[in-house]
Write a protein that holds these residues in place. Structure first.
Motif, PDB file in Angstrom:
ATOM      1  N   GLY A  17       0.839  -1.196   0.000  1.00  0.00           N
ATOM      2  CA  GLY A  17       0.000   0.000   0.000  1.00  0.00           C
ATOM      3  C   GLY A  17       0.871   1.242   0.000  1.00  0.00           C
ATOM      4  O   GLY A  17       1.871   1.308   0.710  1.00  0.00           O
ATOM      5  N   ILE A  18       0.515   2.222  -0.823  1.00  0.00           N
ATOM      6  CA  ILE A  18       1.230   3.502  -0.866  1.00  0.00           C
ATOM      7  C   ILE A  18       0.240   4.589  -0.455  1.00  0.00           C
ATOM      8  O   ILE A  18      -0.766   4.801  -1.132  1.00  0.00           O
ATOM      9  N   VAL A  19       0.506   5.266   0.642  1.00  0.00           N
ATOM     10  CA  VAL A  19      -0.365   6.347   1.113  1.00  0.00           C
ATOM     11  C   VAL A  19       0.233   7.676   0.671  1.00  0.00           C
ATOM     12  O   VAL A  19       1.325   8.045   1.088  1.00  0.00           O
ATOM     13  N   GLY A  20      -0.494   8.395  -0.189  1.00  0.00           N
ATOM     14  CA  GLY A  20      -0.008   9.639  -0.773  1.00  0.00           C
ATOM     15  C   GLY A  20       0.511   9.375  -2.168  1.00  0.00           C
ATOM     16  O   GLY A  20       1.561   8.765  -2.341  1.00  0.00           O
ATOM     17  N   LEU A  21      -0.227   9.816  -3.192  1.00  0.00           N
ATOM     18  CA  LEU A  21       0.100   9.468  -4.578  1.00  0.00           C
ATOM     19  C   LEU A  21       0.548  10.687  -5.371  1.00  0.00           C
ATOM     20  O   LEU A  21       0.099  10.927  -6.487  1.00  0.00           O
ATOM     21  N   GLY A  22       1.461  11.462  -4.784  1.00  0.00           N
ATOM     22  CA  GLY A  22       1.988  12.635  -5.454  1.00  0.00           C
ATOM     23  C   GLY A  22       3.283  12.339  -6.182  1.00  0.00           C
ATOM     24  O   GLY A  22       3.489  11.249  -6.720  1.00  0.00           O
ATOM     25  N   PHE A  23       4.190  13.312  -6.179  1.00  0.00           N
ATOM     26  CA  PHE A  23       5.442  13.211  -6.923  1.00  0.00           C
ATOM     27  C   PHE A  23       6.344  12.089  -6.420  1.00  0.00           C
ATOM     28  O   PHE A  23       7.230  11.625  -7.135  1.00  0.00           O
ATOM     29  N   LEU A  26       3.380   8.146  -6.360  1.00  0.00           N
ATOM     30  CA  LEU A  26       2.974   7.485  -7.609  1.00  0.00           C
ATOM     31  C   LEU A  26       4.143   6.789  -8.305  1.00  0.00           C
ATOM     32  O   LEU A  26       4.008   5.624  -8.708  1.00  0.00           O
ATOM     33  N   PRO A  27       5.308   7.433  -8.471  1.00  0.00           N
ATOM     34  CA  PRO A  27       6.432   6.691  -9.069  1.00  0.00           C
ATOM     35  C   PRO A  27       6.817   5.449  -8.268  1.00  0.00           C
ATOM     36  O   PRO A  27       7.167   4.418  -8.849  1.00  0.00           O
ATOM     37  N   LEU A  28       6.737   5.540  -6.935  1.00  0.00           N
ATOM     38  CA  LEU A  28       7.069   4.387  -6.105  1.00  0.00           C
ATOM     39  C   LEU A  28       6.042   3.276  -6.288  1.00  0.00           C
ATOM     40  O   LEU A  28       6.394   2.086  -6.388  1.00  0.00           O
ATOM     41  N   ALA A  29       4.760   3.642  -6.351  1.00  0.00           N
ATOM     42  CA  ALA A  29       3.705   2.652  -6.570  1.00  0.00           C
ATOM     43  C   ALA A  29       3.905   1.938  -7.904  1.00  0.00           C
ATOM     44  O   ALA A  29       3.756   0.706  -8.003  1.00  0.00           O
ATOM     45  N   LEU A  30       4.255   2.696  -8.936  1.00  0.00           N
ATOM     46  CA  LEU A  30       4.461   2.106 -10.254  1.00  0.00           C
ATOM     47  C   LEU A  30       5.691   1.207 -10.271  1.00  0.00           C
ATOM     48  O   LEU A  30       5.717   0.181 -10.960  1.00  0.00           O
ATOM     49  N   ASN A  46      -9.898  12.677  -4.565  1.00  0.00           N
ATOM     50  CA  ASN A  46     -10.751  11.865  -5.439  1.00  0.00           C
ATOM     51  C   ASN A  46     -10.362  11.988  -6.914  1.00  0.00           C
ATOM     52  O   ASN A  46     -10.451  11.024  -7.675  1.00  0.00           O
ATOM     53  N   ASN A  47      -9.940  13.188  -7.324  1.00  0.00           N
ATOM     54  CA  ASN A  47      -9.576  13.399  -8.726  1.00  0.00           C
ATOM     55  C   ASN A  47      -8.369  12.561  -9.119  1.00  0.00           C
ATOM     56  O   ASN A  47      -8.323  11.967 -10.200  1.00  0.00           O
ATOM     57  N   LYS A  48      -7.370  12.507  -8.226  1.00  0.00           N
ATOM     58  CA  LYS A  48      -6.198  11.683  -8.502  1.00  0.00           C
ATOM     59  C   LYS A  48      -6.574  10.215  -8.639  1.00  0.00           C
ATOM     60  O   LYS A  48      -6.124   9.522  -9.550  1.00  0.00           O
ATOM     61  N   ILE A  49      -7.400   9.746  -7.721  1.00  0.00           N
ATOM     62  CA  ILE A  49      -7.800   8.334  -7.737  1.00  0.00           C
ATOM     63  C   ILE A  49      -8.566   8.006  -9.000  1.00  0.00           C
ATOM     64  O   ILE A  49      -8.347   6.954  -9.634  1.00  0.00           O
ATOM     65  N   GLU A  50      -9.453   8.896  -9.418  1.00  0.00           N
ATOM     66  CA  GLU A  50     -10.243   8.661 -10.630  1.00  0.00           C
ATOM     67  C   GLU A  50      -9.333   8.611 -11.856  1.00  0.00           C
ATOM     68  O   GLU A  50      -9.472   7.722 -12.718  1.00  0.00           O
ATOM     69  N   GLN A  51      -8.394   9.547 -11.939  1.00  0.00           N
ATOM     70  CA  GLN A  51      -7.467   9.551 -13.073  1.00  0.00           C
ATOM     71  C   GLN A  51      -6.606   8.291 -13.074  1.00  0.00           C
ATOM     72  O   GLN A  51      -6.406   7.663 -14.121  1.00  0.00           O
ATOM     73  N   LEU A  52      -6.087   7.931 -11.913  1.00  0.00           N
ATOM     74  CA  LEU A  52      -5.235   6.743 -11.818  1.00  0.00           C
ATOM     75  C   LEU A  52      -5.979   5.501 -12.293  1.00  0.00           C
ATOM     76  O   LEU A  52      -5.468   4.731 -13.118  1.00  0.00           O
ATOM     77  N   ASN A  53      -7.176   5.302 -11.785  1.00  0.00           N
ATOM     78  CA  ASN A  53      -7.935   4.089 -12.128  1.00  0.00           C
ATOM     79  C   ASN A  53      -8.375   4.061 -13.588  1.00  0.00           C
ATOM     80  O   ASN A  53      -8.697   2.997 -14.122  1.00  0.00           O
ATOM     81  N   ASN A  54      -8.356   5.232 -14.236  1.00  0.00           N
ATOM     82  CA  ASN A  54      -8.678   5.304 -15.662  1.00  0.00           C
ATOM     83  C   ASN A  54      -7.414   5.293 -16.526  1.00  0.00           C
ATOM     84  O   ASN A  54      -7.490   5.467 -17.749  1.00  0.00           O
ATOM     85  N   LEU A  59       1.112  13.279 -13.669  1.00  0.00           N
ATOM     86  CA  LEU A  59       2.484  13.730 -13.500  1.00  0.00           C
ATOM     87  C   LEU A  59       3.198  13.677 -14.853  1.00  0.00           C
ATOM     88  O   LEU A  59       3.104  12.673 -15.558  1.00  0.00           O
ATOM     89  N   PRO A  60       3.933  14.740 -15.225  1.00  0.00           N
ATOM     90  CA  PRO A  60       4.548  14.787 -16.560  1.00  0.00           C
ATOM     91  C   PRO A  60       5.618  13.734 -16.773  1.00  0.00           C
ATOM     92  O   PRO A  60       5.877  13.333 -17.912  1.00  0.00           O
ATOM     93  N   ASP A  61       6.267  13.271 -15.704  1.00  0.00           N
ATOM     94  CA  ASP A  61       7.323  12.258 -15.838  1.00  0.00           C
ATOM     95  C   ASP A  61       6.770  10.874 -16.157  1.00  0.00           C
ATOM     96  O   ASP A  61       7.525   9.987 -16.563  1.00  0.00           O
ATOM     97  N   ILE A  62       5.478  10.694 -15.945  1.00  0.00           N
ATOM     98  CA  ILE A  62       4.878   9.361 -16.086  1.00  0.00           C
ATOM     99  C   ILE A  62       3.912   9.354 -17.261  1.00  0.00           C
ATOM    100  O   ILE A  62       2.856   9.999 -17.215  1.00  0.00           O
ATOM    101  N   PRO A  63       4.229   8.664 -18.349  1.00  0.00           N
ATOM    102  CA  PRO A  63       3.316   8.602 -19.500  1.00  0.00           C
ATOM    103  C   PRO A  63       2.080   7.759 -19.182  1.00  0.00           C
ATOM    104  O   PRO A  63       2.141   6.846 -18.355  1.00  0.00           O
ATOM    105  N   ASP A  64       0.993   8.075 -19.837  1.00  0.00           N
ATOM    106  CA  ASP A  64      -0.242   7.315 -19.639  1.00  0.00           C
ATOM    107  C   ASP A  64      -0.030   5.822 -19.880  1.00  0.00           C
ATOM    108  O   ASP A  64      -0.571   4.984 -19.157  1.00  0.00           O
ATOM    109  N   SER A  65       0.782   5.501 -20.889  1.00  0.00           N
ATOM    110  CA  SER A  65       0.980   4.096 -21.250  1.00  0.00           C
ATOM    111  C   SER A  65       1.597   3.304 -20.098  1.00  0.00           C
ATOM    112  O   SER A  65       1.258   2.138 -19.878  1.00  0.00           O
TER     113      SER A  65
END
Length: 435
Positions: A17-23, A26-30, A46-54, A59-65
């Motif tokens: 589990g990663i608590v806090g999905l910022g800069f 999120l890279p650590l979770a990935l 909620n916005n971050k979670i919705e974007q992540l699950n979609n 974050l610019p360093d992380i491509p959608d792919s």
């Protein structure tokens, strides 16, 4: 990229589990997802979670792919529900640790997470803190909060501290290539975190205590903060002495030992460099020690922004209508992060001095400075020609220098990106000694 199907199956059995999905988070979770772990990301946004699950990266360093691969394979899922903690084997906390208005540590985010974790901790769980903080936080603040669960560290559950070393925009080093400092409250805690992080990082660096690990992070950032402030002081001096500091730094850098180059700019920005050293100042005061070097660096960091504003005001003193276009509002190149960016302070001061300000940044479409909102303008011939001064604060790779130098009246370059170039515009460089 490591393919999950090529990773040992035992990684699948450890739920992260990663608590806090910022800069940082999120890279650590990935990274964990990429190595074959099942990862649950927890964030109150909620916005971050919705974007992540979609599968949409924020974050610019992380491509959608990259994000989509982890999400659509089922290796990463986001949630706002802290009850998911009960199903996890490891919980890694990556929440912000900012400063208060009085430049003291603000641990409110960490304290909120601690209150959420305590009633949900289970036997055998490993809890790792990655947020940058002062020496003693893990033992003196975090551990007591978690032990409110009635469980004991080193016996019922385990606590480790590993300072994050994420560098937004750095394409030279991947996350897993940066040596990872690890520590634990007890020897068994250290063993647990070492065993885990060896599976995802190419090199781990165990240290004897969480206090050493916490101090190491502040030491790294204080070193950079002091040297950035020092070189900015030299820039102000060189302007008065009519010496080109950029040339002097290049010459000094030919020495094969004993010199590390730092370069002038509008001041240190981001969550770490101008923040973490002040955690150390606060803590040192508890021991009756005044950290003069860091305090002075903080003063110079404020001073350089004031110096830039003063120079622009002087440049435009004879103009009836004063207009400045700021190029770049992020604290460093090729990212969209404006946290602690000196550009925000500079824009605010220019506005207070009665100067009309606009900005362009390819990574930031809108900013708010005080109560005033700004939108990034297009760098058209008309916009540039109607501006008295283009202030270059960020050296983004895609900066259209030819266009700016061809159509602007004056360019004040604090990053030396115009070095060796010319155009119709008059060019003044911070630390250029009038050159």
């Amino acid at each position: 990229m490591v393919h999950p199907e090529n990773v040992a199956n035992d990684n699948y059995n450890t739920k992260i589990g990663i608590v806090g999905l910022g800069f940082v988070g999120l890279p650590l979770a990935l990274l964990f997802a990429e190595k074959g772990f099942k990862v649950t990301g927890i964030d109150v946004d909620n916005n971050k979670i919705e974007q992540l699950n979609n599968g949409i990266s924020y974050l610019p360093d992380i491509p959608d792919s990259y994000l989509q691969r982890a999400v659509f394979l089922g290796n990463l899922v986001g949630t706002t529900d802290y009850d998911m903690i009960k199903a996890l084997d490891v919980v890694i906390v990556c929440v912000p640790t900012p400063l208060t208005t009085y430049k003291n540590p603000d641990l409110s985010y960490l304290q909120l997470v601690g209150k959420e974790l305590a009633p949900r901790i289970k036997n055998g769980q490993l809890i790792i803190l990655e947020s940058s903080t002062y020496p003693g936080t893990t033992e003196e603040v975090f551990q007591p909060m978690l032990e409110n669960s009635g469980l004991k560290v080193g016996k019922d559950f385990f606590i480790g501290y590993s300072p994050e070393r994420i560098d937004p925009g750095n394409k030279k080093y991947k996350v897993d290539e940066i040596p990872k400092i690890v520590s634990g409250i007890t020897d068994q805690c250290l063993s647990k975190i070492s065993t885990l992080y060896k599976k995802v990082f190419k090199k781990i660096v165990p240290v004897s205590s969480s206090r050493v690990a916490e101090f190491t992070k502040l030491l790294e950032n204080s070193y950079r903060f002091i040297n950035i402030s020092f070189i900015n002081e030299m820039a102000m001096l060189c302007d008065e002495m009519e010496i080109n500091l950029w040339e002097a730094v290049a010459a000094a850098n030919t020495k094969p030992y004993g010199f590390t180059p730092f370069y002038p700019g509008p001041g240190a920005g981001g969550h770490c460099i101008p923040v973490d050293p002040l955690y150390l100042v606060w803590k040192s005061n508890h021991y009756g020690i005044d950290s003069k070097m860091i305090r002075l660096s903080d003063e110079i960091n404020d001073q350089i922004s004031n110096y830039i504003v003063k120079n622009i005001t002087n440049f435009l003193s004879e103009k009836e209508e004063k207009k400045v276009l700021v190029y770049g509002v992020t604290y460093k190149k090729d990212i969209d992060d404006v946290r602690e960016s000196p550009a925000i302070k500079i824009i605010s001061q220019l506005h207070l001095n009665g100067i009309g300000v606009s900005y362009h940044d390819p990574y930031v479409s809108k900013i708010k400075v005080g109560n005033k909102s700004y939108s990034s303008v297009n760098l058209t011939k008309t916009v540039l020609s109607e501006t008295n001064c283009v202030l270059i604060l960020t050296d983004h790779s895609e900066i259209p220098l030819e266009n700016i130098l061809e159509h602007a009246e004056l360019v004040y370059d604090v990053r030396n990106v115009t070095n060796g170039l010319s155009g119709k515009a008059k060019i003044i460089r911070l630390g250029g000694g009038g050159q």
